[in-house]
Write an enzyme that holds these catalytic residues in place. Structure first.
Site, PDB file in Angstrom:
ATOM      1  N   SER A   1      41.843 135.413 163.380  1.00  0.00           N
ATOM      2  CA  SER A   1      41.314 134.316 162.571  1.00  0.00           C
ATOM      3  C   SER A   1      42.009 134.266 161.212  1.00  0.00           C
ATOM      4  CB  SER A   1      39.800 134.486 162.377  1.00  0.00           C
ATOM      5  OG  SER A   1      39.293 133.510 161.500  1.00  0.00           O
TER       6      SER A   1
ATOM      7  N   TRP B   1      45.362 132.869 161.766  1.00  0.00           N
ATOM      8  CA  TRP B   1      45.251 131.415 161.988  1.00  0.00           C
ATOM      9  C   TRP B   1      45.270 130.672 160.659  1.00  0.00           C
ATOM     10  CZ3 TRP B   1      41.901 127.660 160.315  1.00  0.00           C
ATOM     11  CH2 TRP B   1      41.942 126.428 160.975  1.00  0.00           C
ATOM     12  N   HIS B   2      44.629 131.255 159.651  1.00  0.00           N
ATOM     13  CA  HIS B   2      44.543 130.584 158.356  1.00  0.00           C
ATOM     14  C   HIS B   2      45.874 130.540 157.626  1.00  0.00           C
ATOM     15  CE1 HIS B   2      40.166 130.946 158.888  1.00  0.00           C
ATOM     16  NE2 HIS B   2      40.075 130.005 157.980  1.00  0.00           N
ATOM     17  N   GLY B   3      46.735 131.494 157.857  1.00  0.00           N
ATOM     18  CA  GLY B   3      48.012 131.453 157.159  1.00  0.00           C
ATOM     19  C   GLY B   3      48.942 132.567 157.591  1.00  0.00           C
TER      20      GLY B   3
ATOM     21  N   PHE C   1      46.541 124.777 156.648  1.00  0.00           N
ATOM     22  CA  PHE C   1      46.321 125.622 157.812  1.00  0.00           C
ATOM     23  C   PHE C   1      46.469 124.837 159.106  1.00  0.00           C
ATOM     24  CE2 PHE C   1      43.244 127.484 154.597  1.00  0.00           C
ATOM     25  CZ  PHE C   1      44.227 128.280 154.047  1.00  0.00           C
TER      26      PHE C   1
END
Length: 490
Positions: free
Chosen positions: A325, A328-330, A490
């Site tokens: 996760s 996924w954000h960066g 994102f």
């Protein structure tokens, strides 16, 4: 195209007016055209990526459905794998290729072997993580038999590209949004209550973004970017305020998206449910970015085994899910560390619950209001600490900010951090309004329903007041550069 831009304020009324007056059968085509126009406002050529993702997952759904009818299980698996690999491959190339090359070079330097002196010159397409996950959820749902494959390419293309939630969510499931699109040609969309509700939700979202989030950004950007000039007090204020900034920025986008969809006759899921009233980290993630949390729960945590194979495996699964996760954000280690911090907090919370669950006194104390309040404050402070790794540019920056916080105790003028007295007064008042609304919602009293029950003159006084408060107190002017919503990156 940004929601908080003049372009959108022209674009959306035109879309709505035409949508209501054209024949019913043409409305989905009009929404699809509008959605692609909306996205192409950033970079027209990257619309090809949405088309590619749409075609791949649409074809995969049809093939999986066909193979399922013929009991060809292995062929179904290959179709699913092809859809996952191709879509995640595109995402990795555009978002993570340079990150992986950078880390490979670091390993090569450590081992004293040759490095890869190359970097891909690729611009990250806006919203690629959101629409990729939404398209993949459709393929996975068809594979699991949760939904039948969509036969209409028009319906499916609109599901992937629906402009209100295209670039920053919520990440909708096909069982919700695609079903509504399928039914849209057979039902009347004119509903005055829905239109009014949608515009009010949009207005509240603009208030959150322009009055609160963008005002806080002036202070946070100044303090975090110049952290060596400040100490514990100033940096703590900036990070605490960042918690409200990202909530109002992302929550504001979600409310504008949900409101715009509501005006058009669609209902999108609520992505936030009073996250800063959570009593523990697990509860926080039931309330924050709900569409992403549920996505990872259904398509990663449960397939990994969830909590069915003992506590050790459960905790490993939590670490994996939160690590992914964060990624996924960066494409940066600070986001991964941010995710892992939340995983560790949640694991510690779970261990404490297991340890105390047979303690009767603990159960009685946990029911008291004062204890719940302390738990809410503790959870807020823990999430706030983790936000330090989110607000900074990279892991080194985050560690430097934390080191500065705990080794320097400067006391500067509160009004020299980036906001003047007037802005502080407006900000505190706006945050109070935000928390009052959240507390009312937490108690099951929707502020929108409460307003709707008031006298006509009072309702419209509030509507007009909120509108002019957003116009007058939003952050505008020569010094203000209209910025993207935080989650656009994102």
């Amino acid at each position: 195209m940004l929601f908080n831009s003049i372009d959108f304020l022209i674009f959306f009324p035109i879309v709505v007016i035409i949508y209501f007056i054209i024949p019913q059968k043409s409305r989905r085509i009009w929404l699809l055209i509008s959605s692609y126009y909306f996205y192409m406002g950033w970079n027209p050529k990257y619309a090809l990526l949405i088309i590619l993702s749409t075609v791949i997952t649409y074809a995969a759904g049809l093939l999986i459905d066909s193979f399922d009818a013929k009991n060809r299980h292995s062929a179904k698996i290959w179709c699913l794998a092809g859809s996952l690999i191709s879509n995640l491959g595109i995402l990795c190339i555009f978002k993570y290729a340079n990150f992986f090359l950078q880390n490979l070079n670091q390993i090569a330097l450590y081992l004293n072997i040759g490095t890869i002196d190359r970097r891909l010159d690729l611009l990250l397409p806006v919203g690629i993580s959101f629409y990729t996950f939404q398209a993949l959820s459709y393929t996975l749902d068809v594979y699991k038999g949760n939904i039948a494959a969509e036969k209409s390419i028009l319906n499916y293309a609109l599901f992937v590209s629906f402009f209100p939630q295209l670039v920053a969510g919520p990440i909708e499931r096909s069982i919700n949004l695609l079903t509504q699109i399928q039914e849209s040609s057979n039902k009347s969309i004119w509903n005055l209550e829905h239109i009014k509700e949608g515009f009010l939700l949009m207005l509240w979202g603009f208030f959150q973004k322009l009055v609160i989030a963008d005002r806080i950004a002036l202070l946070v950007n100044n303090v975090i970017n110049n952290y060596t000039n400040y100490g514990f007090a100033e940096l703590s204020i900036a990070i605490i305020l960042f918690a409200f900034q990202i909530y109002c920025d992302f929550g504001g986008y979600t409310n504008i998206a949900r409101g715009a969809a509501r005006v058009l006759g669609f209902s999108l899921m609520d992505n936030f449910k009073q996250p800063y009233l959570a009593a523990n980290i697990k509860d926080f993630w039931r309330r924050w970015h709900i569409s992403l949390t549920s996505w990872f729960t259904d398509y990663l945590y449960i397939p990994l085994g969830g909590n069915k194979n003992g506590r050790g495996r459960k905790y490993l699964n939590i670490l994996i899910v939160f690590g992914v996760s964060g990624l996924w954000h960066g494409a940066s280690w600070n986001y991964i560390v941010w995710g892992l911090i939340h995983a560790i907090f949640q694991i510690i919370g779970n261990i404490r619950t297991v340890f105390y669950k047979k303690n009767i006194n603990f159960k009685k104390r946990s029911e008291s209001g004062s204890r719940k309040f302390r738990k809410i404050i503790t959870t807020f402070l823990l999430t706030d600490f983790a936000w330090t790794f989110f607000v900074c540019n990279d892991l080194t920056h985050a560690c430097s900010v934390l080191k500065q916080m705990f080794t320097h105790v400067y006391t500067t003028n509160l009004f020299s951090l980036g906001l003047g007295k007037k802005d502080w007064l407006l900000l505190i008042s706006a945050i109070e309004i935000l928390m009052i609304v959240d507390i009312l919602h937490e108690k099951g009293n929707s502020i929108f329903n409460l307003i709707g029950k008031q006298e006509f003159w009072f309702r419209w006084l509030l509507y007009i007041g909120l509108f002019w408060a957003t116009i007058l107190f939003g952050v505008y002017g020569q010094a203000y550069d209209i910025g993207n919503f935080i989650y656009f990156q994102f």
